[in-house]
Motif scaffolding. Structure first.
Motif, short mmCIF file in Angstrom:
data_model
loop_
_atom_site.label_atom_id
_atom_site.label_comp_id
_atom_site.label_asym_id
_atom_site.label_seq_id
_atom_site.Cartn_x
_atom_site.Cartn_y
_atom_site.Cartn_z
N GLU A 1 -15.35 15.45 132.59
CA GLU A 1 -15.62 16.51 131.82
C GLU A 1 -16.81 17.24 132.49
N ASP A 2 -16.34 18.38 133.06
CA ASP A 2 -17.46 19.23 133.80
C ASP A 2 -17.22 20.58 133.66
N ASP A 3 -18.21 21.47 134.19
CA ASP A 3 -18.22 23.00 134.03
C ASP A 3 -16.98 23.48 135.11
N CYS A 4 -16.80 22.69 136.11
CA CYS A 4 -15.78 23.17 137.14
C CYS A 4 -14.31 23.17 136.87
N PHE A 5 -14.05 21.98 136.22
CA PHE A 5 -12.58 21.68 135.80
C PHE A 5 -12.18 21.64 134.51
N GLY A 6 -13.47 21.46 133.54
CA GLY A 6 -13.25 21.26 132.18
C GLY A 6 -12.99 19.80 131.86
N PRO A 7 -12.16 19.54 130.77
CA PRO A 7 -11.82 18.02 130.49
C PRO A 7 -10.68 17.61 131.31
N VAL B 1 -25.97 26.70 140.63
CA VAL B 1 -25.91 25.88 141.87
C VAL B 1 -26.35 26.95 143.21
N LEU B 2 -26.02 28.22 142.81
CA LEU B 2 -26.22 29.25 143.88
C LEU B 2 -27.73 29.20 144.71
N PRO B 3 -28.73 28.93 143.92
CA PRO B 3 -29.67 28.95 144.40
C PRO B 3 -29.99 27.76 145.73
N LYS B 4 -29.18 26.78 145.42
CA LYS B 4 -29.25 25.62 146.21
C LYS B 4 -28.11 26.02 147.78
N MET B 5 -27.11 26.76 147.22
CA MET B 5 -26.22 26.86 148.48
C MET B 5 -26.87 27.74 149.58
N PRO B 6 -26.26 27.50 150.65
CA PRO B 6 -26.31 28.18 152.09
C PRO B 6 -26.23 29.61 151.86
N ASN C 1 -14.17 31.45 134.18
CA ASN C 1 -14.21 31.60 132.71
C ASN C 1 -16.01 31.26 132.47
N ASP C 2 -16.40 31.21 131.32
CA ASP C 2 -17.88 31.02 131.06
C ASP C 2 -18.42 29.84 131.85
N ARG C 3 -17.65 28.70 131.79
CA ARG C 3 -18.26 27.44 132.30
C ARG C 3 -18.24 27.58 133.88
N THR C 4 -17.41 28.13 134.49
CA THR C 4 -17.39 28.39 136.19
C THR C 4 -18.59 29.07 136.60
N ARG C 5 -18.59 30.28 135.51
CA ARG C 5 -19.69 31.27 135.87
C ARG C 5 -21.18 30.46 135.57
N ALA C 6 -21.26 29.78 134.54
CA ALA C 6 -22.54 29.05 134.44
C ALA C 6 -22.85 28.01 135.58
N PHE C 7 -21.89 27.27 135.95
CA PHE C 7 -22.02 26.29 137.14
C PHE C 7 -22.48 27.15 138.35
#
Length: 412
Positions: free
Chosen positions: A350-356, A297-302, A287-293
């Motif tokens: 509450e967070d962008d990965c799992f929602g509420p 984070v992608l620039p920090k990932m290996p 969803n939009d929230r998982t894509r935003a997260f």
């Protein structure tokens, strides 16, 4: 041990005091120390390791960006090597000598059960974001830990029940011979039999040293079961699926990855993995929230690694821990792990990965889960576009009912 400890201090120093200047840190609240006890070199390294460090760093940055009370945070990192004695010794060292307030990840169920006991003994916090055994919020629940991301009951009842209902009513299990594999097979057997299916056989292999699964796959084939349930994870699952594809087993049996994550499927390739069923509570393109997260984070990932469910669990748990510590005050959060866990249970998540969501009284984090099927190669648009959503399991159905877990913390 000394060499591992030096690498921990370097990793921790890189994140010290995020969001605070040097002068401010001298007068700021006490340092919160987090210890990532994970897999840096073994079969789960791509699902753990530096990807978890990246997501923990993102949680610290997102907490600071949200404008809450500033916190001074340090992060340590070590490899448990899938050896219970090594993992337990590192955890004890961190709690006793390094001043670690919360250990997280521990993607090995046998080690996680030991760390849960240590956290209770030392009155510290354990954020169990990596292990799967449902015993962590069942018979082995405790006041100093939370079980965050997934568990064997959730995984079993997601893919197991759906597969039986779709006609896969006879099963053979290929199982990693340690606590996690045993628990995953046990819970899946319960789900399969409850749905009307039956188990025709099993093969347990030595973990983590097994790389050739040919003899076990031949046993599965000779059982004439319709479904091969893989009660393993990481590179073990990858190698099992690849070898099953090479042997032509996938033409006769449906493969179900009982703990199979996005990075595993990427390593298998869509050709070998197409049609594989699996359950996950997170997917980067859900969803939009998982894509935003994911974009943050992608620039920090290996390199060439997208965030997986394990990584998302670490992000989510740390974010909630930091929110809780800020609400309590870091000195009070450091004073008692038990009090911190109780406060975490009282605050909504509450967070962008799992929602509420929320943390239940038995310590289980509650959120939806999703049934995915791996796409055929012709349907894949990009390298990480691998899943088709096959079903949603709402939060109240995704987790084992609290009354069935046997947790001694549950009243009545």
């Amino acid at each position: 041990m000394a060499e591992t400890r030096r690498s921990i201090l370097v990793a921790g120093g890189a994140l010290a005091g995020i969001g605070l200047g040097r002068n401010a840190r001298a007068q700021a609240a006490p340092v919160l120390r987090l210890g990532i006890l994970g897999d840096l070199s073994g079969p789960y390294r791509d699902l753990s390791g530096l990807g978890t460090m990246a997501c923990v760093r993102q949680a610290i940055e997102d907490h600071a960006r949200a404008g809450g009370a500033p916190l001074q945070v340090e992060v340590l990192h070590a490899d448990h090597q899938h050896k219970p004695d090594v993992g337990a010794a590192l955890a004890r060292q961190w709690y006793d000598r390094e001043g670690v307030d919360a250990i997280l990840e521990v993607n090995n169920s046998a080690i996680a059960l030991a760390v849960a006991d240590l956290a209770r003994e030392k009155d510290r916090v354990f954020l169990a974001t990596g292990p799967a055994t449902a015993d962590l919020h069942g018979s082995r629940c405790g006041p100093n830990h939370v079980h965050w991301t997934y568990d064997t009951w959730m995984l079993a009842h997601g893919a197991g029940t759906a597969t039986v209902r779709a006609g896969g009513d006879s099963w053979f299990f290929l199982t990693a011979d340690y606590a996690f594999g045993h628990a995953l097979q046990r819970d899946t057997v319960g789900a399969v039999e409850a749905a009307g299916g039956k188990v025709l056989g099993q093969a347990r292999y030595p973990f983590p040293q097994t790389t050739d699964y040919s003899s076990f796959l031949l046993q599965a084939q000779s059982s004439r079961a319709k479904v091969l349930g893989l009660a393993n994870a990481g590179t073990d699952t990858v190698n099992c699926v690849k070898q099953a594809h090479e042997f032509g087993l996938t033409r006769r049996m449906k493969l179900v990855g009982l703990l199979c994550l996005l990075g595993d499927v990427r390593a298998m390739g869509a050709e070998a993995a197409q049609g594989l069923l699996l359950t996950e509570p997170f997917y980067w393109d859900l969803n939009d929230r998982t894509r935003a997260f994911t974009q943050r984070v992608l620039p920090k990932m290996p390199p060439n690694i997208y965030p997986s469910t394990n990584h998302a669990g670490a992000y989510s748990a740390v974010l909630h821990y930091l929110k809780t510590a800020a609400a309590m005050g870091p000195a009070q959060a450091k004073a008692s792990g038990r009090a911190t866990i109780e406060r975490m249970k009282s605050l909504p998540t509450e967070d962008d990965c799992f929602g509420p969501g929320r943390v239940r009284e038995d310590g289980r984090k509650i959120h939806p889960a999703y049934l995915f099927e791996v796409k055929a190669p012709a349907e894949v648009k990009t390298g990480w576009d691998l899943y088709r959503l096959a079903g949603t399991i709402e939060a109240d159905q995704a987790m084992r009912p609290v009354s069935q877990g046997g947790c001694p913390l549950v009243r009545g």
